[in-house]
Design a protein around this motif. Structure first.
Motif, PDB file in Angstrom:
ATOM      1  N   ALA A  81       0.812  -1.219   0.000  1.00 23.52           N
ATOM      2  CA  ALA A  81       0.000   0.000   0.000  1.00 23.52           C
ATOM      3  C   ALA A  81       0.841   1.263   0.000  1.00 23.52           C
ATOM      4  O   ALA A  81       0.490   2.261  -0.642  1.00 23.52           O
ATOM      5  CB  ALA A  81      -0.931   0.003   1.213  1.00 23.52           C
ATOM      6  N   ASN A  82       1.970   1.239   0.718  1.00 24.31           N
ATOM      7  CA  ASN A  82       2.765   2.460   0.880  1.00 24.31           C
ATOM      8  C   ASN A  82       3.930   2.569  -0.105  1.00 24.31           C
ATOM      9  O   ASN A  82       4.326   3.682  -0.471  1.00 24.31           O
ATOM     10  CB  ASN A  82       3.307   2.540   2.312  1.00 24.31           C
ATOM     11  CG  ASN A  82       2.218   2.806   3.329  1.00 24.31           C
ATOM     12  OD1 ASN A  82       1.875   3.949   3.597  1.00 24.31           O
ATOM     13  ND2 ASN A  82       1.669   1.739   3.900  1.00 24.31           N
ATOM     14  N   TRP A  83       4.489   1.457  -0.513  1.00 22.58           N
ATOM     15  CA  TRP A  83       5.647   1.482  -1.398  1.00 22.58           C
ATOM     16  C   TRP A  83       5.369   0.891  -2.773  1.00 22.58           C
ATOM     17  O   TRP A  83       6.059   1.220  -3.736  1.00 22.58           O
ATOM     18  CB  TRP A  83       6.823   0.720  -0.768  1.00 22.58           C
ATOM     19  CG  TRP A  83       7.497   1.442   0.358  1.00 22.58           C
ATOM     20  CD1 TRP A  83       7.325   2.748   0.717  1.00 22.58           C
ATOM     21  CD2 TRP A  83       8.478   0.897   1.247  1.00 22.58           C
ATOM     22  NE1 TRP A  83       8.133   3.061   1.790  1.00 22.58           N
ATOM     23  CE2 TRP A  83       8.850   1.950   2.135  1.00 22.58           C
ATOM     24  CE3 TRP A  83       9.073  -0.339   1.399  1.00 22.58           C
ATOM     25  CZ2 TRP A  83       9.795   1.758   3.142  1.00 22.58           C
ATOM     26  CZ3 TRP A  83      10.005  -0.537   2.391  1.00 22.58           C
ATOM     27  CH2 TRP A  83      10.371   0.510   3.260  1.00 22.58           C
ATOM     28  N   GLY A  84       4.426  -0.030  -2.845  1.00 18.11           N
ATOM     29  CA  GLY A  84       4.135  -0.681  -4.117  1.00 18.11           C
ATOM     30  C   GLY A  84       5.093  -1.794  -4.487  1.00 18.11           C
ATOM     31  O   GLY A  84       4.851  -2.542  -5.432  1.00 18.11           O
ATOM     32  N   GLY A  85       6.173  -1.927  -3.751  1.00 14.37           N
ATOM     33  CA  GLY A  85       7.160  -2.965  -4.038  1.00 14.37           C
ATOM     34  C   GLY A  85       8.246  -2.952  -2.981  1.00 14.37           C
ATOM     35  O   GLY A  85       8.240  -2.122  -2.057  1.00 14.37           O
ATOM     36  N   LEU A  86       9.197  -3.860  -3.108  1.00 15.59           N
ATOM     37  CA  LEU A  86      10.286  -3.980  -2.137  1.00 15.59           C
ATOM     38  C   LEU A  86      11.546  -4.405  -2.870  1.00 15.59           C
ATOM     39  O   LEU A  86      11.514  -5.289  -3.724  1.00 15.59           O
ATOM     40  CB  LEU A  86       9.931  -5.017  -1.063  1.00 15.59           C
ATOM     41  CG  LEU A  86      10.909  -5.170   0.104  1.00 15.59           C
ATOM     42  CD1 LEU A  86      10.882  -3.916   1.000  1.00 15.59           C
ATOM     43  CD2 LEU A  86      10.571  -6.406   0.940  1.00 15.59           C
ATOM     44  N   ASP A  87      12.664  -3.754  -2.548  1.00 18.95           N
ATOM     45  CA  ASP A  87      13.937  -4.087  -3.188  1.00 18.95           C
ATOM     46  C   ASP A  87      14.799  -5.010  -2.339  1.00 18.95           C
ATOM     47  O   ASP A  87      15.528  -5.842  -2.870  1.00 18.95           O
ATOM     48  CB  ASP A  87      14.716  -2.801  -3.480  1.00 18.95           C
ATOM     49  CG  ASP A  87      13.946  -1.877  -4.395  1.00 18.95           C
ATOM     50  OD1 ASP A  87      13.670  -2.274  -5.540  1.00 18.95           O
ATOM     51  OD2 ASP A  87      13.587  -0.767  -3.950  1.00 18.95           O
ATOM     52  N   LEU A  88      14.720  -4.843  -1.023  1.00 18.54           N
ATOM     53  CA  LEU A  88      15.596  -5.608  -0.133  1.00 18.54           C
ATOM     54  C   LEU A  88      14.835  -6.049   1.113  1.00 18.54           C
ATOM     55  O   LEU A  88      14.238  -5.224   1.806  1.00 18.54           O
ATOM     56  CB  LEU A  88      16.803  -4.762   0.279  1.00 18.54           C
ATOM     57  CG  LEU A  88      17.723  -5.355   1.360  1.00 18.54           C
ATOM     58  CD1 LEU A  88      18.442  -6.597   0.823  1.00 18.54           C
ATOM     59  CD2 LEU A  88      18.741  -4.316   1.834  1.00 18.54           C
ATOM     60  N   LEU A  89      14.881  -7.345   1.386  1.00 11.62           N
ATOM     61  CA  LEU A  89      14.344  -7.909   2.627  1.00 11.62           C
ATOM     62  C   LEU A  89      15.512  -8.436   3.436  1.00 11.62           C
ATOM     63  O   LEU A  89      16.293  -9.266   2.945  1.00 11.62           O
ATOM     64  CB  LEU A  89      13.363  -9.048   2.319  1.00 11.62           C
ATOM     65  CG  LEU A  89      12.944  -9.908   3.514  1.00 11.62           C
ATOM     66  CD1 LEU A  89      12.154  -9.091   4.531  1.00 11.62           C
ATOM     67  CD2 LEU A  89      12.130 -11.122   3.047  1.00 11.62           C
ATOM     68  N   VAL A  90      15.649  -7.959   4.668  1.00 11.77           N
ATOM     69  CA  VAL A  90      16.708  -8.442   5.555  1.00 11.77           C
ATOM     70  C   VAL A  90      16.076  -9.215   6.698  1.00 11.77           C
ATOM     71  O   VAL A  90      15.391  -8.650   7.553  1.00 11.77           O
ATOM     72  CB  VAL A  90      17.563  -7.284   6.115  1.00 11.77           C
ATOM     73  CG1 VAL A  90      18.684  -7.840   6.997  1.00 11.77           C
ATOM     74  CG2 VAL A  90      18.143  -6.437   4.984  1.00 11.77           C
ATOM     75  N   ASN A  91      16.298 -10.523   6.703  1.00 10.18           N
ATOM     76  CA  ASN A  91      15.840 -11.379   7.802  1.00 10.18           C
ATOM     77  C   ASN A  91      16.891 -11.331   8.909  1.00 10.18           C
ATOM     78  O   ASN A  91      17.977 -11.917   8.770  1.00 10.18           O
ATOM     79  CB  ASN A  91      15.663 -12.820   7.317  1.00 10.18           C
ATOM     80  CG  ASN A  91      14.279 -13.082   6.769  1.00 10.18           C
ATOM     81  OD1 ASN A  91      13.282 -12.639   7.326  1.00 10.18           O
ATOM     82  ND2 ASN A  91      14.212 -13.816   5.668  1.00 10.18           N
ATOM     83  N   ASN A  92      16.579 -10.630   9.972  1.00 13.31           N
ATOM     84  CA  ASN A  92      17.549 -10.426  11.042  1.00 13.31           C
ATOM     85  C   ASN A  92      16.980 -10.762  12.421  1.00 13.31           C
ATOM     86  O   ASN A  92      17.728 -11.095  13.334  1.00 13.31           O
ATOM     87  CB  ASN A  92      18.021  -8.966  11.024  1.00 13.31           C
ATOM     88  CG  ASN A  92      18.768  -8.578  12.280  1.00 13.31           C
ATOM     89  OD1 ASN A  92      19.908  -8.971  12.494  1.00 13.31           O
ATOM     90  ND2 ASN A  92      18.106  -7.804  13.142  1.00 13.31           N
ATOM     91  N   ALA A  93      15.660 -10.685  12.594  1.00  6.61           N
ATOM     92  CA  ALA A  93      15.050 -10.875  13.911  1.00  6.61           C
ATOM     93  C   ALA A  93      15.437 -12.220  14.507  1.00  6.61           C
ATOM     94  O   ALA A  93      15.364 -13.258  13.845  1.00  6.61           O
ATOM     95  CB  ALA A  93      13.528 -10.763  13.803  1.00  6.61           C
ATOM     96  N   GLY A  94      15.857 -12.186  15.752  1.00  7.32           N
ATOM     97  CA  GLY A  94      16.226 -13.431  16.413  1.00  7.32           C
ATOM     98  C   GLY A  94      16.364 -13.244  17.905  1.00  7.32           C
ATOM     99  O   GLY A  94      16.472 -12.118  18.407  1.00  7.32           O
ATOM    100  N   ILE A  95      16.348 -14.355  18.617  1.00  5.88           N
ATOM    101  CA  ILE A  95      16.602 -14.348  20.051  1.00  5.88           C
ATOM    102  C   ILE A  95      17.811 -15.237  20.307  1.00  5.88           C
ATOM    103  O   ILE A  95      18.154 -16.090  19.482  1.00  5.88           O
ATOM    104  CB  ILE A  95      15.382 -14.813  20.867  1.00  5.88           C
ATOM    105  CG1 ILE A  95      14.929 -16.207  20.422  1.00  5.88           C
ATOM    106  CG2 ILE A  95      14.249 -13.812  20.733  1.00  5.88           C
ATOM    107  CD1 ILE A  95      13.765 -16.749  21.227  1.00  5.88           C
TER     108      ILE A  95
END
Length: 260
Positions: A81-95
């Motif tokens: 809705a806000n960007w229309g697309g995505l160039d980079l996804l960074v999977n970083n979340a962790g415990i």
């Protein structure tokens, strides 16, 4: 580096409110990218926004739980809705290991003393979370015909270190996941790479009381070690590079080899 180097690039970083995620968000935003940081705590995200110090059109935050498919779907809807697309996804979340053994650095415990609940919780976040987020966003990247995914990992030594169940297996699994993702997405012009600091970092995963007990020669890397590699991976200069395992402390040597 000019502040508009990554102008037009849209990046989402999970676990972006602290540690490595925050450092990468800072680097990408400083280079001109529009950055969305996600995390489970709205208060922590708001604090991170204030510390990043960029206007709302440069850095934004959204609460998202990488273990919750509905939460991830809402983040996908926000991006569309806000960007229309995505160039980079960074999977970083962790415990980290502190969630199953607060004294993991000085008093490691064998795997058979780890609770099943603690094992599942960490795997659900560190491994299944990577899968769920990538699974949700991959169709968007495939439809637009381009995109990049960076999965954050750690040293191989830690994957076989005494007392590092389940953190070690979670990151070993994430590396296998990354390599297979790279092959699955290669034909769609989507690059998937792994990035790791190259040593223990100042991320808060080591409790303060444990840090004081570490040997005097033991030093922690600054999370900023991730800055140059993540900016490179977000840039057009990295187009076509996929299935790579990049160690931030060895980035210059790796880049020289790539350019040879």
């Amino acid at each position: 580096m000019p502040t508009d180097f990554l102008s037009g690039t849209k990046a989402l970083i999970t676990g972006g409110s602290s540690g490595l995620g925050f450092a990468m968000a800072q680097a990408l935003a400083d280079a001109g990218a529009a950055v969305l940081i996600t995390g489970r705590s709205s208060a922590t995200l708001n604090d991170a926004l204030a510390r990043l110090g960029h206007p709302a059109d440069r850095v934004q935050a959204l609460t998202m739980d990488v273990r919750d498919e509905n939460s991830i779907a809402e983040a996908l809807q926000w991006v569309q809705a806000n960007w229309g697309g995505l160039d980079l996804l960074v999977n970083n979340a962790g415990i980290g290991m502190r969630t199953v053994n607060p004294e993991f650095m000085t008093a490691p415990q064998p795997f058979y003393k780890v609770s099943a609940a603690g094992f599942r919780d960490l795997i659900d976040t560190n491994l299944t979370g990577y899968f769920l987020v990538a699974k949700a966003f991959a169709p968007l990247l495939v439809a637009q015909g381009h995109g990049k995914i960076v999965n954050i990992s750690m040293n191989h030594e830690t994957m076989k270190r005494q007392g590092f169940i389940p953190y070690g297996p979670s990151r070993a699994g994430a590396e296998s996941l990354s390599l297979i993702m790279a092959e699955d997405l290669r034909e769609h012009n989507i690059n998937v790479n792994m990035l790791l600091p190259g040593g223990a970092t100042e991320t808060g995963m080591i409790p303060e009381e444990q840090r004081a007990a570490l040997p005097s020669h033991f030093s922690l890397l600054s999370p900023s070690i991730m800055a140059r590699p993540i900016v490179f991976l977000a840039s057009e200069a990295s187009n076509g590079i996929t299935g790579q395992r990049i160690v931030a402390t060895e980035f210059d040597a790796w880049l020289t080899q790539q350019q040879a």
